[in-house]
Design a protein around this motif. Structure first.
Motif, PDB file in Angstrom:
ATOM      1  N   UNK A  68      23.881  15.359  16.867  1.00  0.00           N
ATOM      2  CA  UNK A  68      22.638  14.467  16.168  1.00  0.00           C
ATOM      3  C   UNK A  68      22.921  14.153  14.812  1.00  0.00           C
ATOM      4  N   UNK A  69      22.835  12.854  14.689  1.00  0.00           N
ATOM      5  CA  UNK A  69      22.745  12.224  13.149  1.00  0.00           C
ATOM      6  C   UNK A  69      24.038  12.804  12.312  1.00  0.00           C
ATOM      7  N   UNK A  70      25.273  12.606  13.160  1.00  0.00           N
ATOM      8  CA  UNK A  70      26.437  12.612  12.352  1.00  0.00           C
ATOM      9  C   UNK A  70      26.685  11.460  11.610  1.00  0.00           C
ATOM     10  N   UNK A  71      27.289  11.707  10.368  1.00  0.00           N
ATOM     11  CA  UNK A  71      27.525  10.471   9.592  1.00  0.00           C
ATOM     12  C   UNK A  71      28.634   9.665  10.053  1.00  0.00           C
ATOM     13  N   UNK A  72      28.816   8.249   9.801  1.00  0.00           N
ATOM     14  CA  UNK A  72      30.088   7.489  10.118  1.00  0.00           C
ATOM     15  C   UNK A  72      31.296   7.913   9.635  1.00  0.00           C
ATOM     16  N   UNK A  73      32.230   8.029  10.992  1.00  0.00           N
ATOM     17  CA  UNK A  73      33.690   8.741  10.574  1.00  0.00           C
ATOM     18  C   UNK A  73      33.515  10.128  11.042  1.00  0.00           C
ATOM     19  N   UNK A  85      28.846   6.586  13.461  1.00  0.00           N
ATOM     20  CA  UNK A  85      27.849   7.801  13.123  1.00  0.00           C
ATOM     21  C   UNK A  85      27.157   8.202  14.566  1.00  0.00           C
ATOM     22  N   UNK A  86      26.138   8.792  14.526  1.00  0.00           N
ATOM     23  CA  UNK A  86      25.373   9.124  15.946  1.00  0.00           C
ATOM     24  C   UNK A  86      23.863   9.030  15.481  1.00  0.00           C
ATOM     25  N   UNK A  92      26.798   8.274  20.440  1.00  0.00           N
ATOM     26  CA  UNK A  92      27.432   7.535  19.616  1.00  0.00           C
ATOM     27  C   UNK A  92      27.208   6.327  19.311  1.00  0.00           C
ATOM     28  N   UNK A  93      26.840   5.863  18.151  1.00  0.00           N
ATOM     29  CA  UNK A  93      26.192   4.685  17.701  1.00  0.00           C
ATOM     30  C   UNK A  93      26.934   3.445  18.295  1.00  0.00           C
ATOM     31  N   UNK A  94      28.126   3.445  18.199  1.00  0.00           N
ATOM     32  CA  UNK A  94      29.192   2.184  18.457  1.00  0.00           C
ATOM     33  C   UNK A  94      28.876   2.159  20.111  1.00  0.00           C
ATOM     34  N   UNK A  95      28.972   3.201  20.770  1.00  0.00           N
ATOM     35  CA  UNK A  95      28.729   2.819  22.379  1.00  0.00           C
ATOM     36  C   UNK A  95      27.281   2.631  22.500  1.00  0.00           C
ATOM     37  N   UNK A  96      26.257   3.178  21.874  1.00  0.00           N
ATOM     38  CA  UNK A  96      25.005   2.601  22.184  1.00  0.00           C
ATOM     39  C   UNK A  96      24.899   1.115  21.887  1.00  0.00           C
ATOM     40  N   UNK A  97      25.645   0.717  20.653  1.00  0.00           N
ATOM     41  CA  UNK A  97      25.341  -0.556  20.298  1.00  0.00           C
ATOM     42  C   UNK A  97      26.113  -1.607  21.248  1.00  0.00           C
ATOM     43  N   UNK A 266      14.327   7.213   5.343  1.00  0.00           N
ATOM     44  CA  UNK A 266      13.851   7.698   4.169  1.00  0.00           C
ATOM     45  C   UNK A 266      14.747   9.243   3.855  1.00  0.00           C
ATOM     46  N   UNK A 267      15.262   9.714   5.090  1.00  0.00           N
ATOM     47  CA  UNK A 267      16.170  10.902   5.009  1.00  0.00           C
ATOM     48  C   UNK A 267      17.481  10.474   4.659  1.00  0.00           C
ATOM     49  N   UNK A 268      17.960   9.394   4.347  1.00  0.00           N
ATOM     50  CA  UNK A 268      19.244   8.967   4.081  1.00  0.00           C
ATOM     51  C   UNK A 268      20.139   8.593   5.369  1.00  0.00           C
ATOM     52  N   UNK A 269      19.674   8.829   6.564  1.00  0.00           N
ATOM     53  CA  UNK A 269      20.612   8.484   7.605  1.00  0.00           C
ATOM     54  C   UNK A 269      20.282   6.828   8.056  1.00  0.00           C
ATOM     55  N   UNK A 270      20.765   6.020   7.270  1.00  0.00           N
ATOM     56  CA  UNK A 270      20.541   4.905   7.287  1.00  0.00           C
ATOM     57  C   UNK A 270      21.449   4.011   8.557  1.00  0.00           C
ATOM     58  N   UNK A 271      22.286   4.592   8.893  1.00  0.00           N
ATOM     59  CA  UNK A 271      23.336   3.940   9.875  1.00  0.00           C
ATOM     60  C   UNK A 271      22.665   3.810  11.202  1.00  0.00           C
ATOM     61  N   UNK A 272      21.749   4.481  11.594  1.00  0.00           N
ATOM     62  CA  UNK A 272      21.196   4.554  12.985  1.00  0.00           C
ATOM     63  C   UNK A 272      20.394   3.373  13.031  1.00  0.00           C
ATOM     64  N   UNK A 273      19.752   2.741  11.993  1.00  0.00           N
ATOM     65  CA  UNK A 273      19.049   1.509  12.143  1.00  0.00           C
ATOM     66  C   UNK A 273      20.099   0.131  11.488  1.00  0.00           C
ATOM     67  N   UNK A 274      20.640   0.732  10.537  1.00  0.00           N
ATOM     68  CA  UNK A 274      21.552  -0.290   9.852  1.00  0.00           C
ATOM     69  C   UNK A 274      22.631  -1.331  10.673  1.00  0.00           C
ATOM     70  N   UNK A 275      23.437  -0.298  11.448  1.00  0.00           N
ATOM     71  CA  UNK A 275      24.543  -1.056  12.245  1.00  0.00           C
ATOM     72  C   UNK A 275      23.872  -1.890  13.325  1.00  0.00           C
ATOM     73  N   UNK A 276      22.730  -1.227  14.264  1.00  0.00           N
ATOM     74  CA  UNK A 276      22.256  -2.073  15.234  1.00  0.00           C
ATOM     75  C   UNK A 276      21.420  -3.282  14.568  1.00  0.00           C
ATOM     76  N   UNK A 277      21.028  -3.391  13.358  1.00  0.00           N
ATOM     77  CA  UNK A 277      20.340  -4.332  12.824  1.00  0.00           C
ATOM     78  C   UNK A 277      21.235  -5.407  12.478  1.00  0.00           C
TER      79      UNK A 277
END
Length: 304
Positions: A68-73, A85-86, A92-97, A266-277
């Motif tokens: 859960x919430x692994x950083x990109x790379x 990331x996840x 996996x965010x890439x797979x989910x996207x 707000x917790x710094x896990x920006x990639x979860x919303x940023x990459x799908x956006x």
């Protein structure tokens, strides 16, 4: 003198076909060419998602909460690198996207095609028969278009419930009025022309007049509107899913992926919303750029 005679005797090049002219005009714009190539790449990636995605986000056995919430790379427990990331569920965010692109494109294209068919039938009927039929249909269209599309979609989804089929039905009911008005406007212009009046004087059946004379001349604007409305449908689905009233959690689209990561921003896990956006933005932008170029090519008044 002989050189002049030889030049005159050279065979002339074959005339350019309408399709060749359309292709040359469309790809004359570098922006449109790049957008078209990018759109093809997005569609190909969505179609090949089960083959190229590192993980199946729907397989509960492949998703691990420890990731859960692994950083990109970062490397996941399954042994592959999660380049984007996840999310909070360990997917996996890439797979989910990639899988989310399939759903977003499927909803947008399916709702657009069905709404186009309904709007085309209604618009042609309104333009051909006119009178009370035209007045009633246009009052219904005006009434629907007077409300914001997202408001109508929210009400319909609240009534129908969550699910891909429910969202497609809601988007069809939202979009058909746009197509009906566009087809009616194009068909009314053709309805007043001499060849249609001649067909009416010959007492040809209405189906033949509509299908052989009115419909072919309405296809060009419908292609443009259909392209732009597909992008609009994708954005509407993403908005509904982001608000939590669209697709269920078991079928994550790009909008739902953005919604899932919003609480972690707000917790710094920006990639979860940023990459799908970013993926949603690129998809909608490429479709709109292709639609704009189609409008310039198919509209003779805008021809350069």
């Amino acid at each position: 003198m002989s050189a002049v005679l030889n030049a005159i005797s050279l065979p002339l090049p074959p005339p350019e076909t309408p399709f060749q002219r359309f292709v040359s005009m469309f790809f004359a714009s570098r922006v449109a060419t790049g957008a078209f190539a990018l759109l093809l790449l997005i569609i190909l990636a969505a179609l090949l998602a089960p083959l190229i995605a590192p993980q199946n986000p729907y397989d509960l056995g492949a998703v691990r909460v420890l990731d859960s919430r692994l950083r990109p790379g970062a490397s996941g427990s399954a042994g592959f690198t999660m380049w984007l990331g996840s999310d909070g569920a360990g997917r996996d965010m890439l797979s989910a996207m990639l899988y989310g692109l399939r759903i977003s494109l499927s909803v947008g294209i399916a709702s657009g095609v069905i709404a186009l068919m309904i709007g085309m039938i209604v618009g042609l009927a309104s333009a051909y028969w006119g009178g009370r039929v035209d007045a009633i249909i246009m009052r219904v269209v005006d009434l629907q278009l007077s409300f914001p599309a997202i408001l109508v979609a929210l009400i319909l989804v609240a009534i129908l419930g969550k699910g891909v089929d429910k969202v497609i039905i809601a988007l069809i009911l939202v979009q058909w009025a746009y197509y009906a008005r566009t087809v009616r406007a194009s068909a009314l212009v053709e309805r007043r022309k001499e060849y249609v009046e001649a067909a009416l004087c010959l007492a040809l059946p209405p189906s033949r007049i509509v299908l052989r004379h009115l419909l072919p001349n309405c296809l060009a604007p419908m292609i443009v509107v259909g392209t732009l409305q597909t992008a609009h449908a994708i954005s509407l689905e993403a908005t509904l899913s982001f608000l939590g009233v669209g697709l269920p959690q078991t079928e994550p689209s790009l909008g739902l992926l953005i919604s899932n990561g919003f609480e972690y921003m707000l917790s710094g896990n920006y990639w979860i919303s940023f990459f799908p956006g970013v993926a949603l933005l690129i998809t909608i932008m490429s479709i709109n750029l292709v639609g704009d170029q189609l409008r310039d090519v198919l509209n003779p008044r805008l021809e350069r």
